[in-house]
Design a protein around this motif. Structure first.
Motif, PDB file in Angstrom:
ATOM      1  N   ARG A  55      -4.810   1.936   7.770  1.00  0.00           N
ATOM      2  CA  ARG A  55      -3.987   1.542   9.203  1.00  0.00           C
ATOM      3  C   ARG A  55      -4.645   0.430  10.011  1.00  0.00           C
ATOM      4  NH1 ARG A  55      -2.716   6.393  11.522  1.00  0.00           N
ATOM      5  NH2 ARG A  55      -0.702   6.282  10.347  1.00  0.00           N
ATOM      6  N   GLU A  56      -6.290   0.591  10.132  1.00  0.00           N
ATOM      7  CA  GLU A  56      -6.857  -0.218  10.810  1.00  0.00           C
ATOM      8  C   GLU A  56      -7.144  -1.605   9.956  1.00  0.00           C
ATOM      9  OE1 GLU A  56     -11.514   0.807  10.240  1.00  0.00           O
ATOM     10  OE2 GLU A  56     -10.376   2.558  10.712  1.00  0.00           O
ATOM     11  N   HIS A  57      -6.886  -1.791   8.802  1.00  0.00           N
ATOM     12  CA  HIS A  57      -7.240  -2.829   7.941  1.00  0.00           C
ATOM     13  C   HIS A  57      -5.664  -3.599   7.885  1.00  0.00           C
ATOM     14  CE1 HIS A  57     -10.920  -1.319   7.190  1.00  0.00           C
ATOM     15  NE2 HIS A  57     -10.609  -0.020   6.748  1.00  0.00           N
ATOM     16  N   VAL A  58      -4.864  -2.959   8.236  1.00  0.00           N
ATOM     17  CA  VAL A  58      -3.345  -3.771   7.947  1.00  0.00           C
ATOM     18  C   VAL A  58      -2.666  -3.939   9.255  1.00  0.00           C
ATOM     19  CG1 VAL A  58      -1.133  -3.534   6.495  1.00  0.00           C
ATOM     20  CG2 VAL A  58      -3.257  -2.825   5.641  1.00  0.00           C
ATOM     21  N   PRO A  59      -2.423  -5.015   9.576  1.00  0.00           N
ATOM     22  CA  PRO A  59      -1.738  -5.603  10.814  1.00  0.00           C
ATOM     23  C   PRO A  59      -0.418  -5.039  11.237  1.00  0.00           C
ATOM     24  CG  PRO A  59      -1.892  -7.508   9.768  1.00  0.00           C
ATOM     25  CD  PRO A  59      -2.612  -6.517   8.842  1.00  0.00           C
ATOM     26  N   GLN A  60       0.436  -4.858  10.320  1.00  0.00           N
ATOM     27  CA  GLN A  60       1.893  -4.554  10.546  1.00  0.00           C
ATOM     28  C   GLN A  60       2.307  -3.338   9.606  1.00  0.00           C
ATOM     29  OE1 GLN A  60       3.886  -8.065   9.425  1.00  0.00           O
ATOM     30  NE2 GLN A  60       3.391  -9.230  11.358  1.00  0.00           N
ATOM     31  N   GLN A  61       2.831  -2.266  10.569  1.00  0.00           N
ATOM     32  CA  GLN A  61       3.497  -1.174   9.746  1.00  0.00           C
ATOM     33  C   GLN A  61       4.109  -1.226   8.433  1.00  0.00           C
ATOM     34  OE1 GLN A  61       3.090   1.990  11.253  1.00  0.00           O
ATOM     35  NE2 GLN A  61       4.484   3.237   9.825  1.00  0.00           N
ATOM     36  N   HIS A  62       5.170  -2.183   8.142  1.00  0.00           N
ATOM     37  CA  HIS A  62       5.772  -2.313   7.195  1.00  0.00           C
ATOM     38  C   HIS A  62       5.083  -2.834   5.895  1.00  0.00           C
ATOM     39  CE1 HIS A  62       6.067  -6.449   8.306  1.00  0.00           C
ATOM     40  NE2 HIS A  62       6.361  -6.838   7.186  1.00  0.00           N
ATOM     41  N   MET A  63       3.714  -3.703   6.307  1.00  0.00           N
ATOM     42  CA  MET A  63       3.094  -3.816   5.372  1.00  0.00           C
ATOM     43  C   MET A  63       2.061  -2.802   4.671  1.00  0.00           C
ATOM     44  SD  MET A  63       1.883  -7.799   6.808  1.00  0.00           S
ATOM     45  CE  MET A  63       0.663  -8.113   5.500  1.00  0.00           C
ATOM     46  N   LEU A  64       1.760  -1.952   5.773  1.00  0.00           N
ATOM     47  CA  LEU A  64       0.920  -0.954   5.262  1.00  0.00           C
ATOM     48  C   LEU A  64       1.792  -0.040   4.401  1.00  0.00           C
ATOM     49  CD1 LEU A  64      -1.583   1.024   5.825  1.00  0.00           C
ATOM     50  CD2 LEU A  64      -0.213   1.799   7.915  1.00  0.00           C
ATOM     51  N   ASN A  65       2.978   0.425   4.799  1.00  0.00           N
ATOM     52  CA  ASN A  65       3.968   1.158   3.854  1.00  0.00           C
ATOM     53  C   ASN A  65       4.115   0.487   2.414  1.00  0.00           C
ATOM     54  OD1 ASN A  65       4.191   2.959   5.927  1.00  0.00           O
ATOM     55  ND2 ASN A  65       6.156   2.169   6.540  1.00  0.00           N
ATOM     56  N   GLY A  66       3.957  -0.782   2.445  1.00  0.00           N
ATOM     57  CA  GLY A  66       4.432  -1.356   1.208  1.00  0.00           C
ATOM     58  C   GLY A  66       3.166  -1.402   0.256  1.00  0.00           C
ATOM     59  N   LEU A  67       1.950  -1.629   1.107  1.00  0.00           N
ATOM     60  CA  LEU A  67       0.566  -1.656   0.416  1.00  0.00           C
ATOM     61  C   LEU A  67       0.370  -0.223  -0.123  1.00  0.00           C
ATOM     62  CD1 LEU A  67      -2.179  -2.670  -0.588  1.00  0.00           C
ATOM     63  CD2 LEU A  67      -3.004  -2.171   1.937  1.00  0.00           C
ATOM     64  N   CYS A  68       0.430   0.772   0.449  1.00  0.00           N
ATOM     65  CA  CYS A  68       0.396   2.014   0.157  1.00  0.00           C
ATOM     66  C   CYS A  68       1.380   2.589  -1.111  1.00  0.00           C
ATOM     67  CB  CYS A  68       0.509   3.322   1.268  1.00  0.00           C
ATOM     68  SG  CYS A  68      -1.127   3.309   2.330  1.00  0.00           S
ATOM     69  N   ALA A  69       2.240   2.190  -1.017  1.00  0.00           N
ATOM     70  CA  ALA A  69       3.466   2.383  -1.993  1.00  0.00           C
ATOM     71  C   ALA A  69       3.038   2.082  -3.514  1.00  0.00           C
ATOM     72  CB  ALA A  69       4.726   2.016  -1.666  1.00  0.00           C
ATOM     73  N   ASN A  70       2.523   0.531  -3.228  1.00  0.00           N
ATOM     74  CA  ASN A  70       1.952  -0.075  -4.371  1.00  0.00           C
ATOM     75  C   ASN A  70       0.583   0.648  -4.932  1.00  0.00           C
ATOM     76  OD1 ASN A  70       4.007  -2.084  -4.972  1.00  0.00           O
ATOM     77  ND2 ASN A  70       3.320  -3.091  -3.112  1.00  0.00           N
ATOM     78  N   LEU A  71      -0.008   0.812  -4.055  1.00  0.00           N
ATOM     79  CA  LEU A  71      -1.305   1.540  -4.597  1.00  0.00           C
ATOM     80  C   LEU A  71      -1.225   2.844  -5.075  1.00  0.00           C
ATOM     81  CD1 LEU A  71      -3.652   0.644  -1.316  1.00  0.00           C
ATOM     82  CD2 LEU A  71      -4.225   0.080  -3.811  1.00  0.00           C
ATOM     83  N   HIS A  72      -0.136   3.678  -4.564  1.00  0.00           N
ATOM     84  CA  HIS A  72       0.331   5.030  -5.268  1.00  0.00           C
ATOM     85  C   HIS A  72       0.701   4.634  -6.577  1.00  0.00           C
ATOM     86  CE1 HIS A  72       2.545   8.553  -5.801  1.00  0.00           C
ATOM     87  NE2 HIS A  72       2.008   9.039  -4.535  1.00  0.00           N
ATOM     88  N   ARG A  73       1.612   3.912  -6.672  1.00  0.00           N
ATOM     89  CA  ARG A  73       2.380   3.311  -8.149  1.00  0.00           C
ATOM     90  C   ARG A  73       0.915   2.941  -9.267  1.00  0.00           C
ATOM     91  NH1 ARG A  73       6.662   3.553 -11.632  1.00  0.00           N
ATOM     92  NH2 ARG A  73       6.404   1.773 -13.075  1.00  0.00           N
ATOM     93  N   ARG A  74       0.066   2.203  -8.603  1.00  0.00           N
ATOM     94  CA  ARG A  74      -1.026   1.783  -9.354  1.00  0.00           C
ATOM     95  C   ARG A  74      -1.941   3.087  -9.955  1.00  0.00           C
ATOM     96  NH1 ARG A  74      -5.696  -2.918  -9.272  1.00  0.00           N
ATOM     97  NH2 ARG A  74      -3.687  -4.344  -9.438  1.00  0.00           N
ATOM     98  N   ALA A  75      -1.962   3.950  -9.076  1.00  0.00           N
ATOM     99  CA  ALA A  75      -2.894   4.912  -9.032  1.00  0.00           C
ATOM    100  C   ALA A  75      -2.466   6.166  -9.902  1.00  0.00           C
ATOM    101  CB  ALA A  75      -3.442   5.548  -7.748  1.00  0.00           C
TER     102      ALA A  75
END
Length: 104
Positions: A67-87
């Motif tokens: 959260r503290e590294h990603v400025p916008q909520q929608h970007m945070l959700n997308g990043l975590c979704a992509n990381l989840h898929r990758r992991a």
């Protein structure tokens, strides 16, 4: 293949959408602004150990840690979704990545 100018015949068909989603995911690493080292850190490295991918609550832990590294909520959700898929190999909310004991 089209039907007299009305667009592709299979447009909107679930199997076509899944193919398009898979193609989109395959392109994700090339389109993200995060360096590969950070993606690996959060998906498979020490950051992944903090998130504990594949266990209940992993998506929310990702959001909390990044959260503290990603400025916008929608970007945070997308990043975590992509990381989840990758992991895990699955998108968030797809319970196939949890062990059998978590679904009983």
């Amino acid at each position: 293949m089209s039907d007299e100018g009305h667009g592709p015949v299979n447009e909107g068909h679930p199997s076509v959408d899944r193919v398009n989603a898979s193609a989109t995911f395959a392109a994700t690493p090339a389109t993200t602004s995060l360096p590969e080292q950070l993606l690996e850190y959060w998906a498979h490295g020490k950051g992944a150990a903090r998130i504990r991918w594949g266990t209940p609550g992993d998506f929310e832990r990702c959001r909390r840690h990044l959260r503290e590294h990603v400025p916008q909520q929608h970007m945070l959700n997308g990043l975590c979704a992509n990381l989840h898929r990758r992991a895990t190999g699955n998108w968030p909310g797809d319970d196939r990545h949890h062990s059998e004991t978590t679904t009983q």
